[in-house]
Design an enzyme around this catalytic site. Structure first.
Site, PDB file in Angstrom:
ATOM      1  N   THR A  59       0.814  -1.226   0.000  1.00 32.91           N
ATOM      2  CA  THR A  59       0.000   0.000   0.000  1.00 32.91           C
ATOM      3  C   THR A  59       0.848   1.277   0.000  1.00 32.91           C
ATOM      4  O   THR A  59       1.992   1.293   0.441  1.00 32.91           O
ATOM      5  CB  THR A  59      -0.981   0.008   1.197  1.00 32.91           C
ATOM      6  OG1 THR A  59      -1.715  -1.215   1.212  1.00 32.91           O
ATOM      7  CG2 THR A  59      -1.956   1.153   1.148  1.00 32.91           C
TER       8      THR A  59
ATOM      9  N   THR B  36      -3.347   0.473  -3.403  1.00 27.80           N
ATOM     10  CA  THR B  36      -2.741  -0.745  -2.868  1.00 27.80           C
ATOM     11  C   THR B  36      -2.764  -1.905  -3.840  1.00 27.80           C
ATOM     12  O   THR B  36      -3.655  -1.979  -4.701  1.00 27.80           O
ATOM     13  CB  THR B  36      -3.482  -1.180  -1.575  1.00 27.80           C
ATOM     14  OG1 THR B  36      -2.824  -2.307  -1.007  1.00 27.80           O
ATOM     15  CG2 THR B  36      -4.933  -1.555  -1.841  1.00 27.80           C
TER      16      THR B  36
ATOM     17  N   GLU C  84      -2.097  -4.657  -1.918  1.00 26.92           N
ATOM     18  CA  GLU C  84      -2.134  -5.455  -0.677  1.00 26.92           C
ATOM     19  C   GLU C  84      -0.710  -5.810  -0.228  1.00 26.92           C
ATOM     20  O   GLU C  84       0.049  -4.912   0.055  1.00 26.92           O
ATOM     21  CB  GLU C  84      -3.097  -6.630  -0.865  1.00 26.92           C
ATOM     22  CG  GLU C  84      -3.163  -7.691   0.196  1.00 26.92           C
ATOM     23  CD  GLU C  84      -3.297  -7.280   1.648  1.00 26.92           C
ATOM     24  OE1 GLU C  84      -3.428  -6.097   1.989  1.00 26.92           O
ATOM     25  OE2 GLU C  84      -3.230  -8.194   2.480  1.00 26.92           O
TER      26      GLU C  84
ATOM     27  N   ASP D 209      -7.617  -9.987   1.987  1.00 31.25           N
ATOM     28  CA  ASP D 209      -8.161  -9.077   3.014  1.00 31.25           C
ATOM     29  C   ASP D 209      -9.545  -9.535   3.481  1.00 31.25           C
ATOM     30  O   ASP D 209     -10.068  -9.031   4.478  1.00 31.25           O
ATOM     31  CB  ASP D 209      -8.273  -7.642   2.476  1.00 31.25           C
ATOM     32  CG  ASP D 209      -6.960  -6.876   2.602  1.00 31.25           C
ATOM     33  OD1 ASP D 209      -5.982  -7.442   3.114  1.00 31.25           O
ATOM     34  OD2 ASP D 209      -6.920  -5.701   2.184  1.00 31.25           O
TER      35      ASP D 209
ATOM     36  N   SER E 185      -8.350  -1.440   5.534  1.00 33.28           N
ATOM     37  CA  SER E 185      -7.985  -0.533   6.636  1.00 33.28           C
ATOM     38  C   SER E 185      -7.559   0.826   6.111  1.00 33.28           C
ATOM     39  O   SER E 185      -7.171   1.702   6.889  1.00 33.28           O
ATOM     40  CB  SER E 185      -6.812  -1.119   7.437  1.00 33.28           C
ATOM     41  OG  SER E 185      -7.233  -2.226   8.162  1.00 33.28           O
TER      42      SER E 185
ATOM     43  N   GLY F 126       0.313   0.401   5.337  1.00 32.01           N
ATOM     44  CA  GLY F 126       0.714  -0.469   6.443  1.00 32.01           C
ATOM     45  C   GLY F 126      -0.417  -1.334   6.965  1.00 32.01           C
ATOM     46  O   GLY F 126      -0.483  -1.632   8.164  1.00 32.01           O
ATOM     47  N   GLY F 127      -1.343  -1.723   6.064  1.00 30.05           N
ATOM     48  CA  GLY F 127      -2.401  -2.672   6.434  1.00 30.05           C
ATOM     49  C   GLY F 127      -3.157  -2.230   7.654  1.00 30.05           C
ATOM     50  O   GLY F 127      -3.559  -1.069   7.783  1.00 30.05           O
TER      51      GLY F 127
HETATM   52  N1  GLY Z   1      -4.697  -3.967   1.578  1.00 29.41           N
HETATM   53  C1  GLY Z   1      -4.589  -3.058   2.621  1.00 29.41           C
HETATM   54  C2  GLY Z   1      -5.870  -2.487   3.037  1.00 29.41           C
HETATM   55  O1  GLY Z   1      -6.778  -2.415   2.241  1.00 29.41           O
HETATM   56  O2  GLY Z   1      -6.026  -2.118   4.161  1.00 29.41           O
END
Ligand code: GLY
Length: 573
Positions: A391, A409, A411, A431, A456, A477-478
């Site tokens: 991301t 992103t 991912e 996700d 996120s 950072g997820g």
């Molecule tokens: N792939 C990261 C997010 O969507 O939070």
């Protein structure tokens, strides 16, 4: 608890009771304009691509799209046209629009998508290959945003990215490190090996000039023919071929899945914190609800009086996160498929009740989801899936007072490892909760045909009590993203820091379990004994995947900020 800690939290409560009740900020008294336009992005070459659009008279949206495209080339590990994004924009009058360009599951997908011969795949087994790939959304998002808010010709936005791909770009230390640490995915495809690895199988060294003519051709076709060059014809066939015939985890994606993709206008989710209006992305993102819940629960505590050096302040932030992340785990998902009680999750009365669970002197024994208004009849199991840490976020403003907060992103690092047309395809479907059911109850974020996985990503706009835009902020950072955005907002509002200092603050991350993660190697580690004394039994220093980009506005003056942990930069018009 020692006496010093007791005095600190007693003082915090006394001061908090004097804080006037906050009101949502009103719209600005008159249209805002800025001294100059600016782009903050995770790579200076991508920020420059966006700034070049501003110099040509483009809008913040034009700048943001050019940045997204250039990141596809120079930061291929994190984001790009093979993935999706979330876009939050405002005009000079403070009106907010958001577009959801999140990837979608193909029509053949179902809750058992990640089961093979009846057995649930492990995360690492599910990532490389076709099963994790969602239909990409960034080009459709860009076209929708450009149609509504762009000024430059569509093709002009592609010029910097095409040049970078055709003439070449240099491998940075971060990309080299990512190639080394994620070689299993980065070198999954023959294209990936040919582009980024030498004959000896080692990642190309820092400083190597990489040319990506396949990507230049793909971008040129989309520039010339429009988004249909991505969603149909040769590009769509190429994606389908790569996903259905993948060496590992081949999956049934069709050209019809790709042609059916639409970016969606969504209602922004806004709330207030100490008189500041905060707008961010609602479902399928958990971003807005998680940051607003955390902040609103914290409002009765005087974080300013406590200060950033107070362990109690960080304890309060962690406790508030634990509650908000617990609600997120139970309720956040794609609201087109399951009922998500968005208004209830940020309802001030509900959150006052949640906040009452927070004690400055001790920890909540078990932070579990509450029942926000609208959730009374829901009986979902809690999600166990944590978003990975690929991301990229970019923040853009133009002179005319428009601003864009856009998170993009693929991912995890290098997405699914599959390359089509010179770009990496995402692994966004991981996700979703790979296991749809827990203790006999369905998880809201389970896989379904055509559904978008929970995100996120938290592209955010913050307006001051005077109604003027104050911050354009977001992070990569997820699942740590909401915690990073919170830290930036608290740093500026409560601790009077400039945005650059706020992004340099360490991060505390408490995603709903007993464990509290502390950014490794920072001065927060010195607070571990104090946090333990407050009852946090499991405090772990962790090398967290942090990377935020922001612009702070002080009157008409923009201040760019890029995470000091990253290679990012802010570039002016
Ligand atoms: N792939 C990261 C997010 O969507 O939070």
């Amino acid at each position: 608890m020692d006496r010093r800690l007791f005095m600190l939290f007693a003082g915090a409560l006394a001061l908090a009771s004097c804080t006037p009740a906050p009101n949502a900020a009103s719209l600005p008294p008159k249209a805002q304009v800025y001294e100059k336009g600016m782009v903050s992005a995770a790579d200076p070459r991508a920020a420059e691509a966006g700034a070049a659009m501003l110099r040509q008279g483009g809008t913040a949206t034009d700048g943001a799209i050019a940045t997204m495209l250039a990141l596809t080339v120079v930061e291929p590990q994190s984001s790009g046209i093979g993935g999706g994004g979330l876009y939050v924009a405002t005009n000079a009058m403070g009106e907010v629009t958001t577009i959801d360009g999140r990837e979608t599951a193909p029509a053949a997908a179902n809750p058992k998508w990640f089961f093979k011969d009846g057995v649930l795949l492990k995360f690492q087994e599910a990532v490389p290959g076709g099963t994790s790939v969602g239909v990409p959304g960034n080009i459709a998002l860009a076209a929708k945003a450009h149609g509504a808010h762009g000024r430059l010709p569509w093709a002009a936005l592609f010029a910097p990215a095409i040049k970078l791909a055709r003439d070449g770009f240099v491998i940075t230390p971060r990309l080299n490190r990512m190639l080394k640490n994620n070689a299993r995915v980065a070198a999954f495809s023959a294209e990936g090996r040919a582009l980024f690895f030498g004959a000896d199988g080692e990642p190309l060294p820092v400083g190597t000039l990489v040319k990506n003519p396949a990507l230049a051709d793909t971008l040129q076709a989309i520039a010339d023919q429009g988004p249909q060059a991505f969603y149909s014809g040769g590009n769509a066939k190429s994606i389908v071929g790569k996903v259905t015939l993948a060496e590992r985890n081949p999956a049934p994606m069709t050209e019809a899945d790709i042609a059916a993709y639409v970016a969606k206008d969504r209602a922004p989710v806004c709330g207030s914190y100490r008189g500041y209006r905060i707008c961010s992305m609602g479902p399928p993102s958990s971003g807005a609800t998680t940051i607003l819940a955390t902040l609103i629960q914290l409002e009765r505590f005087d974080l300013k009086a406590l200060g950033k050096d107070s362990p109690v302040a960080w304890h309060l932030i962690a406790e508030s996160q634990r509650l908000a992340y617990a609600d997120r785990a139970r309720y956040s998902a794609d609201a087109d498929f399951v009922p998500v009680p968005v208004a209830g999750m940020v309802d001030r009365k509900y959150l006052a009740g949640r906040s009452a669970l927070i004690d400055p002197g001790k920890t909540i024994p078990r932070a579990v989801a509450g029942t926000p208004p609208g959730a009374e009849k829901l009986s979902f199991a809690d999600s166990r899936q944590l978003e990975e840490y690929g991301t990229s976020h970019f923040s853009v403003i133009d002179r005319a007072g428009n601003a864009v907060s856009y998170t993009s992103t693929i991912e995890g690092p290098f997405g699914s490892g599959i390359m089509a047309g010179g770009y990496f395809l995402n692994n966004e479907l991981t996700d979703f909760d790979m296991n749809p059911e827990l203790d006999g109850r369905m998880v809201a974020n389970r896989v379904e045909a055509g559904k978008r996985p929970r995100s996120s990503m938290t592209p955010t706009l913050v307006y001051g009590p005077d109604g003027r835009l104050r911050m354009v902020v977001g992070a990569a950072g997820g699942v740590t993203i909401p915690a990073q955005v919170l830290r930036a907002i608290i740093g500026v509002i409560d601790w009077d820091l400039g945005m650059q200092e706020a992004l340099a603050l360490p991060v505390i991350f408490a995603p709903g379990t007993e464990t509290v993660f502390i950014e490794q190697g920072t001065w927060l580690e010195g607070m571990i004994p104090a946090l333990k004394a407050l009852g946090h039994a499991d405090v772990q220093p962790r090398n967290l995947p942090l990377k935020a980009n922001a612009i702070e506005l002080r009157g008409s003056k923009p201040w760019g900020a890029a995470d000091p942990r990253s290679e990012g930069a802010a570039v002016s018009e």
